[in-house]
Design an enzyme around this catalytic site. Structure first.
Site, mmCIF file in Angstrom:
data_model
loop_
_atom_site.group_PDB
_atom_site.id
_atom_site.type_symbol
_atom_site.label_atom_id
_atom_site.label_comp_id
_atom_site.label_asym_id
_atom_site.label_seq_id
_atom_site.Cartn_x
_atom_site.Cartn_y
_atom_site.Cartn_z
ATOM 1 N N LYS A 221 16.788 29.382 -51.151
ATOM 2 C CA LYS A 221 15.760 30.271 -50.613
ATOM 3 C C LYS A 221 15.786 30.284 -49.092
ATOM 4 C CE LYS A 221 12.455 29.954 -54.470
ATOM 5 N NZ LYS A 221 13.146 28.949 -55.314
ATOM 6 N N PHE B 94 3.342 29.977 -59.695
ATOM 7 C CA PHE B 94 1.896 30.101 -59.731
ATOM 8 C C PHE B 94 1.444 30.224 -61.182
ATOM 9 C CE2 PHE B 94 1.571 32.132 -55.216
ATOM 10 C CZ PHE B 94 1.782 30.881 -54.671
ATOM 11 N N HIS C 185 13.708 24.222 -56.225
ATOM 12 C CA HIS C 185 12.874 25.420 -56.046
ATOM 13 C C HIS C 185 12.709 25.676 -54.553
ATOM 14 C CE1 HIS C 185 10.016 28.501 -57.144
ATOM 15 N NE2 HIS C 185 9.127 27.979 -56.314
ATOM 16 N N GLU D 82 7.703 18.782 -55.209
ATOM 17 C CA GLU D 82 9.031 18.756 -55.814
ATOM 18 C C GLU D 82 9.763 17.454 -55.487
ATOM 19 O OE1 GLU D 82 12.587 22.039 -56.366
ATOM 20 O OE2 GLU D 82 11.160 22.247 -54.713
ATOM 21 N N CYS E 291 7.124 32.801 -61.195
ATOM 22 C CA CYS E 291 8.348 32.445 -60.478
ATOM 23 C C CYS E 291 9.315 31.595 -61.287
ATOM 24 C CB CYS E 291 7.987 31.742 -59.167
ATOM 25 S SG CYS E 291 7.039 32.797 -58.044
ATOM 26 N N HIS F 48 12.679 34.292 -51.402
ATOM 27 C CA HIS F 48 12.101 34.008 -52.716
ATOM 28 C C HIS F 48 11.852 35.322 -53.453
ATOM 29 C CE1 HIS F 48 9.918 32.437 -55.948
ATOM 30 N NE2 HIS F 48 9.003 31.717 -55.336
#
Length: 421
Positions: free
Chosen positions: A341, A405, A309, A320, A169, A346
């Site tokens: 998002k 990830f 993010h 975050e 990502c 996403h």
């Protein structure tokens, strides 16, 4: 002397619109584009919502042969490349092709076409002994991710460095970061860079269902993506793409190009900890942020806006938030933060580039896009997340970050060229 790198063209294909103008209209108005999955029967799945792009390859000017040959994600990238080049006013035909490069990011590459071809070959999974005679002649194109940036290179006649970046990502940020390095070191003068992903297919949906990373809020698709909200329960899968024209600053200025922003700093780190887990202290993302600010030679107080993010998972949003506090200190409480998002979902490897586009447009228009669907903030997410409504404010410098990830953590600093003049 290190060469400065600027962005002079933007092309976007995202949920809710067919180009950059429509994309920005959605964000600035705080509208959401997430809906029930329509590409296939999603009724057997835990998560049945997504951010789908209304995309007509014929209307985009792709030929029947291109449509047959290219995976949907590659089609997105080519369409965005055309828009970015038109926006920049750059004529690549007048450039030395050996000085023009391409870097493209993607998390799942041509997974959609691979799955579709398997279904054809096996008669929708009925046959254990499959018949390869029914396969597309372009099966190798779907198997090899490197074909995707090659298609973009063929589109523009680029014969310089061409690369595929796949860091989950953070791919969309890392692909642009790699392009910046190519120009700074003198390996290229112009790079078409960005990312693309079209993961709304049964196999990808099943993968995220298995680890319960996506939301189960299927009864209200338009409000299912809720970054930083106390009721969030996972991200909304999406598709999308964004491509940019990156140039050396002096050359762009000499040709009178409109400059959206300079890429001042970029850094990426890995937590070497867990495939999907995140440490609560946000140390790795904080280190990437500090390194990006250092490369840009800017203090934390220079940041006017953070494009987060903000995936909408419990652990990401808290991780975050901790990273912003750790890296920016007291300024973290003064700077507005938001997650797009909440509006477009996403799009995995593409989202980092889509968020770069949002950051550039925030600088361009002096508007900070909101975090939609944020009604009841998580007490542990106690920063200014610009809930529900866009905010008019001059923006000179943006920090945009990504988390993926595998433990990938990436930060990029974008600013008006005069900030570092």
């Amino acid at each position: 002397m290190t060469r400065r790198v600027v962005i002079t063209g933007i092309g976007v294909r995202a949920p809710g619109g067919s180009g950059t103008k429509e994309f920005w209209s959605l964000l600035s108005e705080g509208r959401t584009a997430t809906r029930e999955i329509s590409f296939f029967d999603a009724s057997p799945f835990r998560s049945r919502v997504a951010g789908e792009v209304d995309f007509d390859p014929r209307a985009e000017g792709l030929t029947p042969q291109q449509i047959r040959r290219m995976d949907r994600a590659t089609q997105f990238a080519v369409a965005c490349t055309r828009e970015a080049l038109a926006d920049s006013g750059l004529d690549t035909a007048g450039l030395d092709p050996h000085r023009v490069g391409v870097t493209l990011g993607s998390a799942v590459a041509s997974a959609t076409s691979l799955e579709n071809e398997y279904l054809v070959m096996s008669d929708s999974g009925r046959d254990w002994l499959v018949d390869p005679a029914h396969l597309s002649p372009y099966m190798f194109d779907y198997l090899s991710p490197g074909v995707m940036p090659a298609e973009v290179a063929w589109e523009i006649g680029a014969e310089g460095p061409v690369a595929m970046v796949s860091d989950g990502c953070t791919s969309g940020l890392d692909a642009v970061g790699h392009a910046v390095t190519l120009i700074r070191e003198g390996s290229a003068d112009v790079v078409l860079a960005g990312a693309t992903d079209t993961p709304i297919s049964p196999i990808v949906v099943a993968c995220f269902d298995a680890i319960k990373a996506t939301t189960s809020r299927n009864d209200d698709p338009a409000h299912a993506s809720r970054p930083f909200d106390g009721s969030r329960n996972g991200f909304v899968l999406a598709e999308g793409s964004a491509m940019f024209v990156l140039e050396e600053y002096e050359a762009a200025k000499a040709r009178g190009a409109h400059i959206y922003a300079e890429v001042g700093g970029y850094a990426t780190r890995c937590n070497a900890y867990h495939m999907t887990g995140l440490k609560k202290d946000g140390r790795e993302m904080a280190e990437a942020i500090r390194a990006a600010l250092g490369e840009a030679r800017l203090d934390a107080t220079a940041i006017d806006y953070i494009n987060a993010h903000g995936s909408g998972t419990k652990q990401n949003d808290r991780h975050e938030t901790a990273a912003f506090k750790r890296s920016l200190g007291q300024h973290a409480y003064n700077v507005p933060v938001s997650s797009i998002k909440s509006m477009v979902g996403h799009s995995l490897g593409a989202i980092g580039s889509v968020e770069i586009a949002a950051s550039l447009l925030a600088i361009e228009h002096g508007v900070i896009p909101p975090t939609a669907n944020l009604h009841t903030p998580d007490p542990e997410c106690d920063l200014d997340y610009v809930p529900l409504t866009a905010r008019e404010q001059r923006v000179d410098t943006v920090l945009t970050v990504g988390s993926g990830f595998g433990g990938f953590q990436t930060a990029m600093v974008l600013h008006r060229p005069e900030v570092a003049a």
